[in-house]
Design a protein around this motif. Sequence first.
Motif, PDB file in Angstrom:
ATOM      1  N   LYS A 153      27.686  30.195 -23.063  1.00  0.00           N
ATOM      2  CA  LYS A 153      29.156  30.219 -23.154  1.00  0.00           C
ATOM      3  C   LYS A 153      29.820  30.720 -21.884  1.00  0.00           C
ATOM      4  CE  LYS A 153      29.846  32.619 -26.842  1.00  0.00           C
ATOM      5  NZ  LYS A 153      30.412  33.253 -28.044  1.00  0.00           N
ATOM      6  N   GLU A 154      29.315  31.808 -21.326  1.00  0.00           N
ATOM      7  CA  GLU A 154      29.927  32.366 -20.127  1.00  0.00           C
ATOM      8  C   GLU A 154      29.821  31.414 -18.943  1.00  0.00           C
ATOM      9  OE1 GLU A 154      29.233  36.366 -18.269  1.00  0.00           O
ATOM     10  OE2 GLU A 154      29.221  36.924 -20.407  1.00  0.00           O
ATOM     11  N   GLU A 155      28.659  30.802 -18.788  1.00  0.00           N
ATOM     12  CA  GLU A 155      28.464  29.881 -17.672  1.00  0.00           C
ATOM     13  C   GLU A 155      29.327  28.629 -17.843  1.00  0.00           C
ATOM     14  OE1 GLU A 155      27.557  28.969 -14.040  1.00  0.00           O
ATOM     15  OE2 GLU A 155      26.876  30.824 -14.960  1.00  0.00           O
ATOM     16  N   VAL A 156      29.484  28.156 -19.077  1.00  0.00           N
ATOM     17  CA  VAL A 156      30.369  27.018 -19.338  1.00  0.00           C
ATOM     18  C   VAL A 156      31.800  27.367 -18.955  1.00  0.00           C
ATOM     19  CG1 VAL A 156      31.403  25.601 -21.167  1.00  0.00           C
ATOM     20  CG2 VAL A 156      28.930  25.941 -21.110  1.00  0.00           C
ATOM     21  N   ALA A 157      32.251  28.556 -19.337  1.00  0.00           N
ATOM     22  CA  ALA A 157      33.616  28.987 -18.998  1.00  0.00           C
ATOM     23  C   ALA A 157      33.800  29.062 -17.486  1.00  0.00           C
ATOM     24  CB  ALA A 157      33.914  30.337 -19.646  1.00  0.00           C
ATOM     25  N   ARG A 158      32.811  29.604 -16.785  1.00  0.00           N
ATOM     26  CA  ARG A 158      32.908  29.685 -15.320  1.00  0.00           C
ATOM     27  C   ARG A 158      32.915  28.289 -14.694  1.00  0.00           C
ATOM     28  NH1 ARG A 158      29.725  34.425 -15.828  1.00  0.00           N
ATOM     29  NH2 ARG A 158      27.789  33.256 -15.608  1.00  0.00           N
ATOM     30  N   ALA A 159      32.067  27.403 -15.191  1.00  0.00           N
ATOM     31  CA  ALA A 159      32.007  26.043 -14.642  1.00  0.00           C
ATOM     32  C   ALA A 159      33.321  25.306 -14.870  1.00  0.00           C
ATOM     33  CB  ALA A 159      30.847  25.274 -15.276  1.00  0.00           C
ATOM     34  N   LYS A 160      33.895  25.478 -16.062  1.00  0.00           N
ATOM     35  CA  LYS A 160      35.188  24.838 -16.347  1.00  0.00           C
ATOM     36  C   LYS A 160      36.273  25.381 -15.430  1.00  0.00           C
ATOM     37  CE  LYS A 160      36.491  24.680 -20.636  1.00  0.00           C
ATOM     38  NZ  LYS A 160      36.683  24.956 -22.056  1.00  0.00           N
ATOM     39  N   ALA A 161      36.269  26.688 -15.221  1.00  0.00           N
ATOM     40  CA  ALA A 161      37.288  27.301 -14.367  1.00  0.00           C
ATOM     41  C   ALA A 161      37.153  26.824 -12.924  1.00  0.00           C
ATOM     42  CB  ALA A 161      37.185  28.823 -14.438  1.00  0.00           C
ATOM     43  N   ARG A 162      35.915  26.757 -12.414  1.00  0.00           N
ATOM     44  CA  ARG A 162      35.706  26.285 -11.038  1.00  0.00           C
ATOM     45  C   ARG A 162      36.136  24.828 -10.894  1.00  0.00           C
ATOM     46  NH1 ARG A 162      30.690  29.005 -11.556  1.00  0.00           N
ATOM     47  NH2 ARG A 162      29.694  26.998 -11.914  1.00  0.00           N
ATOM     48  N   ALA A 163      35.777  24.007 -11.876  1.00  0.00           N
ATOM     49  CA  ALA A 163      36.131  22.588 -11.804  1.00  0.00           C
ATOM     50  C   ALA A 163      37.643  22.409 -11.911  1.00  0.00           C
ATOM     51  CB  ALA A 163      35.416  21.809 -12.900  1.00  0.00           C
ATOM     52  N   ARG A 164      38.275  23.143 -12.795  1.00  0.00           N
ATOM     53  CA  ARG A 164      39.723  23.003 -12.971  1.00  0.00           C
ATOM     54  C   ARG A 164      40.507  23.513 -11.768  1.00  0.00           C
ATOM     55  NH1 ARG A 164      40.203  24.499 -19.339  1.00  0.00           N
ATOM     56  NH2 ARG A 164      39.712  22.412 -20.075  1.00  0.00           N
ATOM     57  N   ALA A 165      39.941  24.492 -11.078  1.00  0.00           N
ATOM     58  CA  ALA A 165      40.627  25.028  -9.908  1.00  0.00           C
ATOM     59  C   ALA A 165      40.779  23.967  -8.821  1.00  0.00           C
ATOM     60  CB  ALA A 165      39.875  26.235  -9.361  1.00  0.00           C
ATOM     61  N   ARG A 166      39.923  22.966  -8.847  1.00  0.00           N
ATOM     62  CA  ARG A 166      39.960  21.917  -7.837  1.00  0.00           C
ATOM     63  C   ARG A 166      40.545  20.620  -8.379  1.00  0.00           C
ATOM     64  NH1 ARG A 166      35.662  21.588  -3.750  1.00  0.00           N
ATOM     65  NH2 ARG A 166      36.465  23.294  -2.553  1.00  0.00           N
ATOM     66  N   VAL A 167      41.135  20.663  -9.539  1.00  0.00           N
ATOM     67  CA  VAL A 167      41.695  19.470 -10.161  1.00  0.00           C
ATOM     68  C   VAL A 167      42.815  18.893  -9.314  1.00  0.00           C
ATOM     69  CG1 VAL A 167      43.083  18.688 -12.119  1.00  0.00           C
ATOM     70  CG2 VAL A 167      41.083  20.087 -12.512  1.00  0.00           C
ATOM     71  N   LYS A 168      42.822  17.591  -9.215  1.00  0.00           N
ATOM     72  CA  LYS A 168      43.919  16.892  -8.554  1.00  0.00           C
ATOM     73  C   LYS A 168      44.507  15.910  -9.557  1.00  0.00           C
ATOM     74  CE  LYS A 168      42.045  17.307  -3.971  1.00  0.00           C
ATOM     75  NZ  LYS A 168      41.492  16.622  -2.824  1.00  0.00           N
ATOM     76  N   HIS A 169      45.791  15.878  -9.590  1.00  0.00           N
ATOM     77  CA  HIS A 169      46.495  14.978 -10.499  1.00  0.00           C
ATOM     78  C   HIS A 169      46.546  13.578  -9.910  1.00  0.00           C
ATOM     79  CE1 HIS A 169      47.806  18.274 -13.041  1.00  0.00           C
ATOM     80  NE2 HIS A 169      48.030  18.958 -11.947  1.00  0.00           N
ATOM     81  N   PRO A 170      46.919  12.586 -10.708  1.00  0.00           N
ATOM     82  CA  PRO A 170      47.123  11.249 -10.149  1.00  0.00           C
ATOM     83  C   PRO A 170      48.150  11.340  -9.014  1.00  0.00           C
ATOM     84  CG  PRO A 170      47.256  11.189 -12.540  1.00  0.00           C
ATOM     85  CD  PRO A 170      47.178  12.635 -12.143  1.00  0.00           C
ATOM     86  N   ALA A 171      48.004  10.485  -8.029  1.00  0.00           N
ATOM     87  CA  ALA A 171      48.861  10.539  -6.838  1.00  0.00           C
ATOM     88  C   ALA A 171      50.345  10.562  -7.193  1.00  0.00           C
ATOM     89  CB  ALA A 171      48.541   9.362  -5.923  1.00  0.00           C
ATOM     90  N   TRP A 172      50.754   9.763  -8.184  1.00  0.00           N
ATOM     91  CA  TRP A 172      52.168   9.675  -8.533  1.00  0.00           C
ATOM     92  C   TRP A 172      52.694  10.982  -9.121  1.00  0.00           C
ATOM     93  CZ3 TRP A 172      53.416  10.648 -13.546  1.00  0.00           C
ATOM     94  CH2 TRP A 172      52.404  10.481 -14.510  1.00  0.00           C
ATOM     95  N   PHE A 173      51.799  11.866  -9.585  1.00  0.00           N
ATOM     96  CA  PHE A 173      52.213  13.096 -10.247  1.00  0.00           C
ATOM     97  C   PHE A 173      52.100  14.325  -9.349  1.00  0.00           C
ATOM     98  CE2 PHE A 173      51.772  16.582 -13.349  1.00  0.00           C
ATOM     99  CZ  PHE A 173      52.867  16.323 -14.146  1.00  0.00           C
ATOM    100  N   ASN A 174      51.443  14.205  -8.213  1.00  0.00           N
ATOM    101  CA  ASN A 174      51.183  15.366  -7.340  1.00  0.00           C
ATOM    102  C   ASN A 174      52.433  16.141  -6.969  1.00  0.00           C
ATOM    103  OD1 ASN A 174      48.399  15.323  -7.235  1.00  0.00           O
ATOM    104  ND2 ASN A 174      48.344  13.896  -5.519  1.00  0.00           N
TER     105      ASN A 174
END
Length: 185
Positions: A84-105
Amino acid sequence: MELDGAIGGDDDSEEAADLFRVIGSQLRLLRERAGLTQREVGDRLGYSEDLIRSLERGRRTPQPEFLDAADDLLEAGGLLRATKEEVARAKARARARVKHPAWFNDYAKLEADAVELSYYSNHTVPGLFQTETHARALYAMRKPLLDDELIERRVAARLTRQAVLTNRPASMVNCVIIERLLKDQ
């Protein structure tokens, strides 16, 4: 590759995808060891067979409550619960680098920096206030149909925006939502 969500493309999101595949493999092995089908596990835990299949393939993010329940059902001795802890960390790291569709940036940047946000909606709950389940359902019924990976990336991108609700100093947020929308949820 430009992302508009969590899984795929950069190192953090690829690590998250790898972790989810490993957990999925563990889930499958534990399920098979217990002599249960995907449908039986889903029925006993209150999830769909499709979700169990997606989790076993590493295509969906295992939620903490699922990991707890599956650990108990499959008598995993804490193996799934420990992730659970590692999943939460992985989700947080991945979400921190999230980019929206170009039209929404541009909008996402303005929203993140805003001092005050105001919304009015009479057809749907604004994206900033949608739960993960609600956002996923909206993307899943969209026409033309989106593939599962794109749905997951878009859901992650939408949820990432919710940081504006908990950041300090907090933005002033005003929202008018037609009452019927809340009753239908």
